[in-house]
Design a protein around this motif. Structure first.
Motif, PDB file in Angstrom:
ATOM      1  N   ILE A  67       0.859  -1.186   0.000  1.00 32.75           N
ATOM      2  CA  ILE A  67       0.000   0.000   0.000  1.00 32.75           C
ATOM      3  C   ILE A  67       0.894   1.235   0.000  1.00 32.75           C
ATOM      4  CG2 ILE A  67      -1.784   1.286   1.258  1.00 32.75           C
ATOM      5  CD1 ILE A  67      -2.306  -1.489   2.736  1.00 32.75           C
ATOM      6  N   LYS A  68       0.718   2.095  -0.980  1.00 31.49           N
ATOM      7  CA  LYS A  68       1.481   3.346  -1.024  1.00 31.49           C
ATOM      8  C   LYS A  68       0.541   4.500  -0.732  1.00 31.49           C
ATOM      9  CE  LYS A  68       5.522   2.487  -3.886  1.00 31.49           C
ATOM     10  NZ  LYS A  68       5.494   1.067  -4.315  1.00 31.49           N
ATOM     11  N   ARG A  69       0.942   5.325   0.190  1.00 31.47           N
ATOM     12  CA  ARG A  69       0.117   6.466   0.560  1.00 31.47           C
ATOM     13  C   ARG A  69       0.806   7.766   0.192  1.00 31.47           C
ATOM     14  NH1 ARG A  69      -4.269   3.876   0.678  1.00 31.47           N
ATOM     15  NH2 ARG A  69      -5.054   3.033   2.642  1.00 31.47           N
ATOM     16  N   LEU A  70       0.018   8.687  -0.329  1.00 34.57           N
ATOM     17  CA  LEU A  70       0.518  10.027  -0.555  1.00 34.57           C
ATOM     18  C   LEU A  70       0.738  10.686   0.808  1.00 34.57           C
ATOM     19  CD1 LEU A  70       1.036  12.327  -2.649  1.00 34.57           C
ATOM     20  CD2 LEU A  70      -1.367  12.980  -2.294  1.00 34.57           C
ATOM     21  N   ALA A  71       1.845  11.397   0.947  1.00 34.77           N
ATOM     22  CA  ALA A  71       2.150  12.109   2.193  1.00 34.77           C
ATOM     23  C   ALA A  71       2.665  13.497   1.812  1.00 34.77           C
ATOM     24  CB  ALA A  71       3.201  11.339   2.995  1.00 34.77           C
ATOM     25  N   ILE A  72       1.955  14.506   2.243  1.00 30.48           N
ATOM     26  CA  ILE A  72       2.339  15.879   1.899  1.00 30.48           C
ATOM     27  C   ILE A  72       3.139  16.473   3.055  1.00 30.48           C
ATOM     28  CG2 ILE A  72       1.502  18.180   1.223  1.00 30.48           C
ATOM     29  CD1 ILE A  72       0.711  16.021  -0.789  1.00 30.48           C
ATOM     30  N   GLN A  73       4.381  16.826   2.774  1.00 24.58           N
ATOM     31  CA  GLN A  73       5.213  17.374   3.850  1.00 24.58           C
ATOM     32  C   GLN A  73       4.674  18.726   4.300  1.00 24.58           C
ATOM     33  OE1 GLN A  73       9.461  17.479   3.174  1.00 24.58           O
ATOM     34  NE2 GLN A  73       9.825  17.719   5.375  1.00 24.58           N
ATOM     35  N   THR A  74       4.588  18.890   5.604  1.00 27.78           N
ATOM     36  CA  THR A  74       4.111  20.150   6.186  1.00 27.78           C
ATOM     37  C   THR A  74       5.208  20.714   7.089  1.00 27.78           C
ATOM     38  OG1 THR A  74       3.043  18.967   7.999  1.00 27.78           O
ATOM     39  CG2 THR A  74       1.692  19.406   6.066  1.00 27.78           C
ATOM     40  N   GLU A  75       4.916  21.807   7.741  1.00 26.60           N
ATOM     41  CA  GLU A  75       5.950  22.466   8.541  1.00 26.60           C
ATOM     42  C   GLU A  75       6.429  21.589   9.705  1.00 26.60           C
ATOM     43  OE1 GLU A  75       2.769  23.129   8.621  1.00 26.60           O
ATOM     44  OE2 GLU A  75       2.116  23.825  10.596  1.00 26.60           O
ATOM     45  N   ASP A  76       7.691  21.754  10.081  1.00 28.94           N
ATOM     46  CA  ASP A  76       8.236  21.042  11.240  1.00 28.94           C
ATOM     47  C   ASP A  76       7.446  21.438  12.490  1.00 28.94           C
ATOM     48  OD1 ASP A  76      10.209  20.018   9.591  1.00 28.94           O
ATOM     49  OD2 ASP A  76      11.739  21.480  10.229  1.00 28.94           O
ATOM     50  N   HIS A  77       7.247  20.472  13.358  1.00 22.80           N
ATOM     51  CA  HIS A  77       6.552  20.727  14.617  1.00 22.80           C
ATOM     52  C   HIS A  77       7.527  20.543  15.777  1.00 22.80           C
ATOM     53  CE1 HIS A  77       2.952  20.796  12.272  1.00 22.80           C
ATOM     54  NE2 HIS A  77       2.140  20.671  13.298  1.00 22.80           N
ATOM     55  N   PRO A  78       7.266  21.192  16.926  1.00 23.52           N
ATOM     56  CA  PRO A  78       8.154  20.995  18.077  1.00 23.52           C
ATOM     57  C   PRO A  78       8.050  19.557  18.596  1.00 23.52           C
ATOM     58  CG  PRO A  78       6.266  22.368  18.690  1.00 23.52           C
ATOM     59  CD  PRO A  78       6.175  22.154  17.210  1.00 23.52           C
ATOM     60  N   VAL A  79       9.116  19.093  19.187  1.00 20.50           N
ATOM     61  CA  VAL A  79       9.153  17.728  19.728  1.00 20.50           C
ATOM     62  C   VAL A  79       8.017  17.492  20.733  1.00 20.50           C
ATOM     63  CG1 VAL A  79      10.534  16.155  21.146  1.00 20.50           C
ATOM     64  CG2 VAL A  79      11.612  17.398  19.273  1.00 20.50           C
ATOM     65  N   GLU A  80       7.681  18.523  21.502  1.00 18.33           N
ATOM     66  CA  GLU A  80       6.598  18.395  22.490  1.00 18.33           C
ATOM     67  C   GLU A  80       5.258  18.032  21.850  1.00 18.33           C
ATOM     68  OE1 GLU A  80       8.862  20.777  22.234  1.00 18.33           O
ATOM     69  OE2 GLU A  80       8.846  22.082  23.991  1.00 18.33           O
ATOM     70  N   TYR A  81       5.144  18.282  20.560  1.00 15.04           N
ATOM     71  CA  TYR A  81       3.872  17.995  19.884  1.00 15.04           C
ATOM     72  C   TYR A  81       3.571  16.497  19.884  1.00 15.04           C
ATOM     73  CZ  TYR A  81       0.072  19.747  16.963  1.00 15.04           C
ATOM     74  OH  TYR A  81      -1.162  20.135  16.507  1.00 15.04           O
ATOM     75  N   ALA A  82       4.592  15.682  20.071  1.00 15.13           N
ATOM     76  CA  ALA A  82       4.386  14.223  20.113  1.00 15.13           C
ATOM     77  C   ALA A  82       3.434  13.832  21.237  1.00 15.13           C
ATOM     78  CB  ALA A  82       5.715  13.505  20.258  1.00 15.13           C
ATOM     79  N   GLY A  83       3.355  14.666  22.259  1.00 19.31           N
ATOM     80  CA  GLY A  83       2.467  14.361  23.382  1.00 19.31           C
ATOM     81  C   GLY A  83       1.162  15.126  23.325  1.00 19.31           C
TER      82      GLY A  83
END
Ligand code: MN
Length: 148
Positions: A67-83
């Motif tokens: 399965i291949k999915r399109l992925a559109i790169q967006t702006e970098d997010h801060p590491v804290e965003y993982a939570g």
């Protein structure tokens, strides 16, 4: 300036999203957010260079090969965003609910301008994956898939 674009798009007095510090690293992590915005999509985020590099994936990320999915790169997010999980208020950038769809360890294997090879150790996404740049939908488009 890392995170400049991220911060420019948001009003942190109104959005519950983290503003982010200066490249605080928590280790090698990945997260996939299920983002119920105008249109449901999945945000793949990989911790690289002190930020979370991010891609918006319009369909459910591939849990198996083929399965291949399109992925559109967006702006970098801060590491804290993982939570981060929560609701971005109406009228704001990315308005809607953000939930964690999967999260775990991210191990980078190879990095080039147009290719990232890595391993994911999550609950849903587990194994060797690739992001390969494509011209399919403009300059920020990549293909995201599970490798053999
Ligand atoms: Mn999103």
């Amino acid at each position: 300036m890392p995170l400049e674009e991220y911060r420019k798009k948001r009003d942190f007095t109104r959005s519950p999203e983290p503003r982010g510090g200066a490249g605080e690293s928590t280790g090698r992590i990945f997260v996939v957010h299920e983002h119920h915005a105008t249109r449901l999509h999945y945000d793949l985020r990989l911790e690289m260079g002190g930020v979370l590099r991010s891609w918006a994936v319009p369909k459910e990320p591939p849990v198996e090969e083929g399965i291949k999915r399109l992925a559109i790169q967006t702006e970098d997010h801060p590491v804290e965003y993982a939570g981060f999980e929560g609701t971005i208020p109406e009228g704001m950038y990315g308005a809607g609910t953000v939930k964690t769809w999967d999260k775990g360890e991210f191990i980078l294997e190879e990095e080039a301008d147009k290719e990232l090879l890595f391993e994911l150790k999550g609950k849903k996404l587990t194994g060797r994956y690739a992001l390969i740049k494509t011209k399919f939908k403009g300059k920020d488009s990549w293909l995201f898939f599970k490798r053999k």
